[in-house]
Design an enzyme around this catalytic site. Structure first.
Site, PDB file in Angstrom:
ATOM      1  N   SER A 135       0.870  -1.220   0.360  1.00 49.26           N
ATOM      2  CA  SER A 135      -0.004  -0.231   0.054  1.00 49.26           C
ATOM      3  C   SER A 135       0.771   1.122   0.115  1.00 49.26           C
ATOM      4  O   SER A 135       1.722   1.087   0.349  1.00 49.26           O
ATOM      5  CB  SER A 135      -0.737  -0.159   1.204  1.00 49.26           C
ATOM      6  OG  SER A 135      -0.210   0.590   1.962  1.00 49.26           O
ATOM      7  N   ASP A 136       0.270   2.053   0.190  1.00 52.54           N
ATOM      8  CA  ASP A 136       1.483   3.733   0.262  1.00 52.54           C
ATOM      9  C   ASP A 136       0.739   3.455   1.501  1.00 52.54           C
ATOM     10  O   ASP A 136      -0.045   3.335   2.332  1.00 52.54           O
ATOM     11  CB  ASP A 136       0.529   4.837  -0.522  1.00 52.54           C
ATOM     12  CG  ASP A 136       1.582   5.479  -1.398  1.00 52.54           C
ATOM     13  OD1 ASP A 136       1.010   7.161  -1.895  1.00 52.54           O
ATOM     14  OD2 ASP A 136       2.458   6.009  -0.424  1.00 52.54           O
ATOM     15  N   TRP A 137       1.780   4.841   1.855  1.00 46.97           N
ATOM     16  CA  TRP A 137       1.806   4.952   3.126  1.00 46.97           C
ATOM     17  C   TRP A 137       0.761   5.343   3.725  1.00 46.97           C
ATOM     18  O   TRP A 137       0.238   6.308   3.423  1.00 46.97           O
ATOM     19  CB  TRP A 137       3.272   5.558   4.367  1.00 46.97           C
ATOM     20  CG  TRP A 137       3.888   4.678   3.985  1.00 46.97           C
ATOM     21  CD1 TRP A 137       5.134   4.896   5.155  1.00 46.97           C
ATOM     22  CD2 TRP A 137       4.741   3.855   2.703  1.00 46.97           C
ATOM     23  NE1 TRP A 137       5.733   4.268   4.930  1.00 46.97           N
ATOM     24  CE2 TRP A 137       5.788   3.046   3.308  1.00 46.97           C
ATOM     25  CE3 TRP A 137       4.351   3.048   1.321  1.00 46.97           C
ATOM     26  CZ2 TRP A 137       6.907   2.444   3.081  1.00 46.97           C
ATOM     27  CZ3 TRP A 137       5.213   2.247   1.758  1.00 46.97           C
ATOM     28  CH2 TRP A 137       6.377   1.784   1.952  1.00 46.97           C
ATOM     29  N   GLY A 138       0.173   4.371   4.571  1.00 46.34           N
ATOM     30  CA  GLY A 138      -1.536   4.833   4.584  1.00 46.34           C
ATOM     31  C   GLY A 138      -2.559   4.870   3.778  1.00 46.34           C
ATOM     32  O   GLY A 138      -3.900   4.988   4.135  1.00 46.34           O
ATOM     33  N   ALA A 139      -2.901   4.018   2.907  1.00 46.77           N
ATOM     34  CA  ALA A 139      -3.424   3.545   1.798  1.00 46.77           C
ATOM     35  C   ALA A 139      -4.077   2.407   2.483  1.00 46.77           C
ATOM     36  O   ALA A 139      -5.092   2.290   1.106  1.00 46.77           O
ATOM     37  CB  ALA A 139      -2.996   3.717   0.379  1.00 46.77           C
TER      38      ALA A 139
END
Ligand code: GLC
Length: 662
Positions: free
Chosen positions: A222-226
């Protein structure tokens, strides 16, 4: 053997599906190795997690940003760029470089355009593939990002990109598709929704398209926090949520207990994480460059990617004289844009004045006490005007910076700050020979001042070697050879997406496939500088176009390029295909090939580029395949998208049985 699934408890496997911290994979208290994931596209940005927070960032070589690299149109340069960054990664034990970003530049307003390659998916894909191959040739992994249709920063964590399937497959997917040929270790899903569903849990996107159709067998991170829901993400086959996410384990345990997911589902994702860790541990890594060599490579790449947009009266290369060097960035170039890709460089840049004086000892380069020399750091433009009167020529290093172009927000306009425009205009009143060196990560509306200056050299955010590169070009040590990978429109109003950024919930991609030059050409709009444009100190002649038919949809296109000047230089030749008559709307032309060649004075070279079926096809949603409609196709060879030098028409006549996918 370490890092094997069979040695893990269920709880450990669940914990493996998210980061141990901001940058590392879970290590089960030392039972497993960890992989360290670190940014980014223009060099290593890595926190020193061995010390207490706030973590310092290790210094590393600040390479040109990808938007600058793309103006080089050179896969070997992209490969070298990636390979060079990998040495910093190996030195700092970063296992995966979170790059390249290949999102298409749908609007010049996008805050992260400096991090991306092009408005054209073919160019973006070819350069990204080479970059990945370069990084991974050193045993360091990559993360192809941000998958997908992440073309704006506004409300990026939730806004949905509403894209029809043909547009998605012709514009927003192909760069990923091509880059996947380099087998990136990971693909990073984006923050946004695509047609309503978050990328991190979009099973159509991650499983049906990325895994099943495109055959990606690496790890999806995931993108960071996605990640918004660990269960839906797992079902969509997302493997790793970064960074740590407190809700993950409870969501997964609860879903296991309710029979919504099985341990096999967990195992499948956990195995991907272990596969990444094993790759990282087994890869043969060896640093082969020194820090100084990496700096020289950064400067070389910057010099190959600078674009000479205007050169009235051939004022460049500079002639000896009394030359004022000024502007915001006279003492140090803008390294990059703001956000996660920003590299901390400890290289002490030299002023443009000093770099130029070294290359042109016969000239007097001087600067005014105008900017950055003052405690307030403000500009005293009158000192520039005063100095400009006495100069034969003036060089102004101007542009945006990492506060104007940054991750997390879009620009509100594409002109330079008004104070900068004012400074250029007033200086041009004081001296008729003004040369602007433009440092920016995306298209700039230059219309307020371009007619008042003699030359414009667009260097992009060119990294820590920018000053040397600029001086090499201005002094004539090398000829500029870069060409635009992104159109410079005449104004923001001329862009399709000028005033709309969605309503916070969704943005409708009603421009469809007509993005970048595909839009400006089809809309018959004048532009400031077209896609593929870039001047040289040399002149090139194109001739002898020949088309060799290999099959009904495969052709070799040959042509000769001659350097009719007296200086050695490189030329980027471009091959476009147009489908003048079709039963679906199609852009006037589309880039389908390019080559960068070096020619000595008077030298000629024969260039051959190949076209395959995809060069002629559009994506047919009724047929659910790439479809070539029989008829005429224009083969266009040019020095830019609007400087077509050679043209021929071929006729494709596929038998009925091949006309459709039966
Ligand atoms: C950021 C960016 C992504 C980056 C990651 C780690 O939010 O979107 O490109 O690699 O987080 O910093």
């Amino acid at each position: 053997m370490k890092n094997e699934l069979k040695d893990l408890t269920l709880d450990e496997k669940i914990s493996l599906l998210m980061g141990k911290n901001t940058w590392e994979t879970y290590d089960a208290d030392g039972k497993l190795d960890s992989a360290f994931l670190a940014d980014g596209p223009s060099g290593l940005r890595m926190n020193d997690v061995s010390v207490p927070k706030p973590y310092p960032t290790f210094p590393a070589t600040a390479m040109p940003t990808l938007s600058c690299l793309a103006n080089g149109w050179d896969t070997s340069l992209s490969y070298l760029d990636g390979k060079t960054i990998a040495d910093d990664c190996i030195e700092r034990h970063a296992d995966v470089l979170l790059a390249p970003g290949v999102n298409i530049k749908r609007t010049p307003l996008c805050g992260r355009n400096f991090e991306y390659l092009s408005e054209d998916p073919y160019l973006a894909g070819e350069l990204a593939k080479a970059f990945i191959e370069g990084v991974q040739s050193k045993g360091v992994g990559t993360s192809l990002k941000h998958f997908a249709a992440n073309n704006r920063e506004y409300n990026r964590h939730s806004q949905s990109s509403e894209v029809d399937e043909r547009t998605f497959r012709e514009i927003y997917l192909p760069a990923f598709e091509k880059a996947l040929e380099a087998n990136p270790w990971t693909v990073m899903c984006s923050y946004n929704r695509i047609n309503g569903i978050w990328a991190s849990e979009n099973k159509w996107l991650l499983k049906q398209i990325l895994r099943d159709e495109l055959g990606f067998d690496g790890l999806i991170v995931s993108d960071w926090g996605a990640t918004h829901n660990a269960v839906r993400a797992l079902k969509a086959t997302l493997d790793l949520t970064m960074p740590t996410r407190t809700e993950n384990e409870d969501e997964l345990r609860d879903a296991l207990a309710r029979g919504i997911i099985t341990e096999e589902d967990i195992n499948a994702r956990a195995e991907k994480v272990l596969q990444l860790v094993r790759k990282a541990r087994c890869a043969k890594k060896e640093v082969t460059t020194t820090k100084e060599e990496r700096h020289s490579i950064a400067a070389k790449i910057a010099s190959e990617c600078a674009v000479l947009l205007k050169n009235e009266d051939n004022i460049l290369p500079l002639r000896d004289g009394n030359i004022l060097v000024d502007g915001l960035f006279k003492n140090a170039a803008v390294l990059g844009g703001g956000g996660s890709s920003f590299v901390v460089s400890d290289y002490k840049q030299r002023s443009l004045c000093d770099e130029l004086s070294e290359r042109m000892p016969g000239s007097k380069f001087f600067t005014s006490k105008s900017v950055l020399d003052t405690a307030e750091g403000t500009i005293y433009p009158e000192k520039i005007y005063e100095a400009a009167y006495s100069a034969d020529t003036v060089i102004l290093a101007m542009g945006t910076d990492r506060y104007i172009e940054a991750e997390g927000r879009d620009r509100a306009e594409i002109r330079l700050p008004r104070a900068e425009e004012e400074l250029i205009l007033r200086t041009a009143e004081a001296n008729e020979n003004v040369i602007v060196v433009l440092e920016a990560g995306s298209a700039i509306d230059v219309s307020p001042w371009i007619d008042k200056v003699k030359a414009l050299l667009y260097v992009g955010f060119a990294g820590e070697g920018a000053q040397e590169a600029i001086a090499d070009i201005l002094s004539g040590k090398i000829s500029p050879s870069g060409k635009l990978a992104e159109t410079f429109p005449l104004s923001l109003d001329d862009t399709y997406t000028a005033r709309e950024h969605g309503n916070g919930a969704y943005e409708r991609y009603t421009d469809g496939i007509f993005v970048g030059y595909r839009y400006y050409d089809t809309a018959k709009l004048d532009v400031a500088f077209p896609f593929g444009h870039g001047l040289s100190y040399a002149e090139f002649e194109y001739s002898d176009l020949e088309i060799d038919k290999k099959s009904e949809t495969e052709y070799d296109v040959g042509f000769t390029v001659k350097n009719i000047s007296g200086v050695t230089a490189k030329e980027i030749c471009q091959l476009y295909v147009g489908d003048p008559f079709s039963y679906v709307s199609r852009p006037e032309k589309e880039l389908r090939g390019f080559a960068k060649i070096e020619l000595g004075a008077g030298e000629s070279k024969r260039v051959t580029l190949s076209l395959d079926k995809r060069a002629f096809a559009y994506y047919s949603t009724p047929l659910k395949c790439w479809h070539v409609e029989n008829g005429d196709f224009e083969i266009l060879v040019g020095a830019s998208s609007r400087d077509i030098r050679l043209k021929k028409t071929i006729k494709i006549d596929l038998p009925d049985t091949e006309q459709y996918t039966l």
